[in-house]
Design a protein around this motif. Structure first.
Motif, mmCIF file in Angstrom:
data_model
loop_
_atom_site.group_PDB
_atom_site.id
_atom_site.type_symbol
_atom_site.label_atom_id
_atom_site.label_comp_id
_atom_site.label_asym_id
_atom_site.label_seq_id
_atom_site.Cartn_x
_atom_site.Cartn_y
_atom_site.Cartn_z
ATOM 1 N N PHE A 58 72.510 56.477 -42.477
ATOM 2 C CA PHE A 58 72.743 58.055 -42.698
ATOM 3 C C PHE A 58 71.151 58.783 -42.532
ATOM 4 C CE2 PHE A 58 75.869 56.235 -45.335
ATOM 5 C CZ PHE A 58 76.980 56.998 -44.996
ATOM 6 N N GLY A 59 71.179 59.820 -41.867
ATOM 7 C CA GLY A 59 70.067 60.672 -41.860
ATOM 8 C C GLY A 59 69.198 60.504 -40.698
ATOM 9 N N LEU A 60 69.550 59.549 -39.584
ATOM 10 C CA LEU A 60 68.659 59.124 -38.570
ATOM 11 C C LEU A 60 68.422 60.284 -37.578
ATOM 12 C CD1 LEU A 60 70.095 55.524 -37.741
ATOM 13 C CD2 LEU A 60 67.981 56.063 -38.819
ATOM 14 N N HIS A 61 69.418 60.902 -37.468
ATOM 15 C CA HIS A 61 69.546 62.253 -36.435
ATOM 16 C C HIS A 61 68.615 63.492 -37.380
ATOM 17 C CE1 HIS A 61 71.667 60.870 -33.184
ATOM 18 N NE2 HIS A 61 72.233 60.036 -34.139
ATOM 19 N N TYR A 62 69.106 63.605 -38.552
ATOM 20 C CA TYR A 62 68.858 64.922 -39.210
ATOM 21 C C TYR A 62 67.170 64.760 -39.843
ATOM 22 C CZ TYR A 62 69.368 69.390 -41.837
ATOM 23 O OH TYR A 62 69.240 70.501 -42.467
ATOM 24 N N PHE A 63 67.128 63.639 -40.729
ATOM 25 C CA PHE A 63 66.028 63.573 -41.373
ATOM 26 C C PHE A 63 65.063 62.492 -40.697
ATOM 27 C CE2 PHE A 63 68.965 64.894 -45.011
ATOM 28 C CZ PHE A 63 68.264 65.945 -45.451
ATOM 29 N N LYS A 64 65.443 61.925 -39.662
ATOM 30 C CA LYS A 64 64.597 61.304 -38.948
ATOM 31 C C LYS A 64 64.442 60.014 -39.523
ATOM 32 C CE LYS A 64 64.902 64.125 -35.838
ATOM 33 N NZ LYS A 64 65.789 63.819 -34.517
ATOM 34 N N GLU A 65 64.939 59.430 -40.556
ATOM 35 C CA GLU A 65 64.669 58.192 -41.534
ATOM 36 C C GLU A 65 66.044 57.590 -41.819
ATOM 37 O OE1 GLU A 65 63.186 58.817 -45.499
ATOM 38 O OE2 GLU A 65 62.843 60.851 -44.906
ATOM 39 N N GLU A 66 66.189 56.437 -42.455
ATOM 40 C CA GLU A 66 67.485 55.833 -42.726
ATOM 41 C C GLU A 66 67.597 55.920 -44.272
ATOM 42 O OE1 GLU A 66 69.658 51.875 -40.826
ATOM 43 O OE2 GLU A 66 67.397 51.492 -41.637
ATOM 44 N N LEU A 67 68.791 56.507 -44.385
ATOM 45 C CA LEU A 67 69.065 56.721 -45.842
ATOM 46 C C LEU A 67 70.504 56.133 -46.213
ATOM 47 C CD1 LEU A 67 68.101 60.626 -46.006
ATOM 48 C CD2 LEU A 67 66.607 58.520 -46.902
ATOM 49 N N THR A 68 70.797 55.872 -47.462
ATOM 50 C CA THR A 68 72.024 55.585 -47.999
ATOM 51 C C THR A 68 72.929 56.993 -47.950
ATOM 52 O OG1 THR A 68 71.463 55.675 -50.477
ATOM 53 C CG2 THR A 68 71.377 53.661 -49.062
ATOM 54 N N GLY A 69 74.143 56.784 -48.159
ATOM 55 C CA GLY A 69 75.000 58.098 -48.656
ATOM 56 C C GLY A 69 74.540 58.810 -49.752
ATOM 57 N N PRO A 70 74.552 58.073 -50.646
ATOM 58 C CA PRO A 70 73.816 59.065 -52.246
ATOM 59 C C PRO A 70 72.643 59.557 -51.851
ATOM 60 C CG PRO A 70 74.845 56.857 -52.778
ATOM 61 C CD PRO A 70 74.781 56.909 -51.537
ATOM 62 N N GLU A 71 71.520 59.001 -51.235
ATOM 63 C CA GLU A 71 70.451 59.443 -50.897
ATOM 64 C C GLU A 71 70.477 60.734 -50.067
ATOM 65 O OE1 GLU A 71 67.074 55.688 -51.081
ATOM 66 O OE2 GLU A 71 68.562 56.027 -49.299
ATOM 67 N N TYR A 72 71.322 60.572 -48.892
ATOM 68 C CA TYR A 72 71.417 61.882 -48.005
ATOM 69 C C TYR A 72 71.932 62.939 -48.806
ATOM 70 C CZ TYR A 72 72.831 64.065 -43.585
ATOM 71 O OH TYR A 72 72.755 64.939 -42.728
ATOM 72 N N ALA A 73 72.961 62.809 -49.519
ATOM 73 C CA ALA A 73 73.658 63.832 -50.434
ATOM 74 C C ALA A 73 72.552 64.368 -51.298
ATOM 75 C CB ALA A 73 74.741 63.321 -51.302
ATOM 76 N N GLY A 74 71.851 63.539 -51.925
ATOM 77 C CA GLY A 74 70.521 63.864 -52.942
ATOM 78 C C GLY A 74 69.677 64.781 -52.552
ATOM 79 N N ARG A 75 69.381 64.719 -51.111
ATOM 80 C CA ARG A 75 68.444 65.383 -50.506
ATOM 81 C C ARG A 75 68.935 67.020 -50.476
ATOM 82 N NH1 ARG A 75 64.747 62.829 -46.813
ATOM 83 N NH2 ARG A 75 64.213 61.021 -47.551
#
Length: 420
Positions: free
Chosen positions: A50-67
């Motif tokens: 998750f997050g490769l396009h929006y945050f430009k880094e690789e995240l897990t689902g809970p990490e993406y939601a946590g942001r």
């Protein structure tokens, strides 16, 4: 209670919409979420990617939601958790009920629908056989394993090659289960290519295309399933049966946008997407009511959900700030050859935008192709080259304002496959 903006759903779409609306100056926002915490489906998606396009880094689902949850904490957005929305009216009244506050009616100047989607079940696709324990949708199994801590089975057959099913094939394998096969009724996979590679090929899990489960056997628990090849008409071919001894069947056979509230409100729906008909700013047929995320059409990547929801949030904030009413000149988008649908379906030509973002899916696998955009008199306005197109991967093009202004009549998005 009165708010400028009420957002229904606290998953990735709702969180992104609220954040964008707040950043654009809207200071009276309420998110209504039926679960006990924000984050939606991301909370059970513990894999990365998750997050490769929006945050430009690789995240897990809970990490993406946590942001986004952290961003929300720095705002004054009101959050109602464990609250169920019963009704949304065309007058933008949101009827909710919760244990904490009982029955309430929230009055809003704008509403954003971000309810997400649900899985198709065994009953929806009418699999024959007995009704033993051990048959789960892939998302339910994912929640049991990743949140509740239950191992749902040891010998698994997966029906359907949607992304959740593919990811659960890998997850079950890593937890010690034996995934016998993944079975897909279509002649192509319904998931992203990267998930086919990372979740099936890397673990030597066979994928049977043009096959389906024709019988589930077992009394108290699943004992075996019968898998048959299907012909071009999707009907089982006699004599092609294979039997697998298993104790679990996972279903990854499609997602359905959660639009009961939308239909009850009288919003115009698109039978191709099972979601609302929207304009370029995500506004539905009811002025001031917007839709985004999987309630609008099923996405592959949460990054695209975020971008779409931010667009809805900004548009809702502009409306609440007393922005100009919707323009009268409207351009209709249609789907042509091989294209299943387009989102948006309509564009306000006088609206304030530089280019319209158009998303669509194809109905068949195509090799090297051109995406063509034509107007009502058959004039080609634009074309885009693609090496490959597949139903499991959503496509995206940008149509500049100058191109749209030159169109005569509705514009059609089509696919022309190039001959080798």
């Amino acid at each position: 209670m009165n708010y400028d903006l009420v957002i229904i759903g606290g998953g990735p779409a709702g969180l992104a919409a609220a954040t964008a609306a707040w950043e654009d100056g809207c200071r009276s926002i309420c998110i209504v979420e039926r679960d006990r915490e924000l984050g939606g489906i991301l909370n059970q998606c513990i894999h990365n990617g998750f997050g490769l396009h929006y945050f430009k880094e690789e995240l897990t689902g809970p990490e993406y939601a946590g942001r986004f949850i952290e961003l929300l904490r720095s705002t004054g957005v009101d959050v109602r958790l464990d609250a169920m929305v019963l009704e949304v009216t065309a007058q933008k009244q949101v009827h909710i009920v919760s244990a904490a506050a009982g029955y309430e009616v929230l009055e809003a100047r704008a509403v954003i629908l971000a309810m997400g989607c649900r899985e198709r079940t065994r009953g929806a696709i009418s699999i024959p056989g007995t009704r033993p324990a051990g048959v789960f949708t892939a998302g339910t199994a994912q929640r049991y394993m990743n949140i509740e801590g239950y191992m749902v089975g040891r010998r698994v057959v997966i029906l359907g090659s949607g992304d959740i099913g593919l990811i659960m094939a890998r997850r079950m394998t890593l937890e010690g289960a034996k995934v016998l096969c993944c079975v897909e009724v279509m002649p192509y996979s319904g998931g992203l290519t990267r998930n086919i590679v990372q979740c099936l090929n890397d673990f030597d899990i066979p994928l049977y295309l043009s096959h389906t489960i024709t019988d589930i056997q077992g009394r108290d628990r699943v004992e075996r399933v019968v898998v048959s090849q299907v012909g071009p008409d999707r009907r089982p071919i006699p004599g092609t049966e294979m039997t697998f001894d298993c104790d679990t069947v996972l279903l990854s056979v499609g997602l359905i946008p959660e639009n009961e509230l939308s239909r009850a409100a009288g919003i115009q729906m698109d039978p191709r997407t099972n979601g609302p008909v929207v304009y370029e700013n995500m506004e539905t047929s009811i002025p001031g009511v917007f839709a985004c995320g999987n309630v609008l059409h099923v996405h592959d990547l949460v990054d695209f959900v975020t971008a779409e929801a931010a667009r809805a949030g900004r548009a809702a904030a502009a409306l609440c700030a007393g922005g100009p009413p919707a323009a009268s000149r409207v351009l209709e988008l249609k789907n042509g050859a091989v294209v299943g649908y387009t989102v948006p379906q309509r564009i306000h030509l006088d609206a304030d935008f530089q280019a319209a973002e158009v998303f669509f899916r194809v109905r068949a696998v195509c090799g090297r192709s051109r995406i063509t955009v034509t107007d009502g008199i058959g004039r080609r306005l634009a074309s885009f080259s693609r090496e490959r197109l597949a139903p499991g991967e959503m496509e995206h093009i940008r149509l500049p304002r100058a191109l749209l202004n030159s169109a005569q009549g509705a514009i059609t998005v089509s696919i022309e496959e190039e001959k080798p």
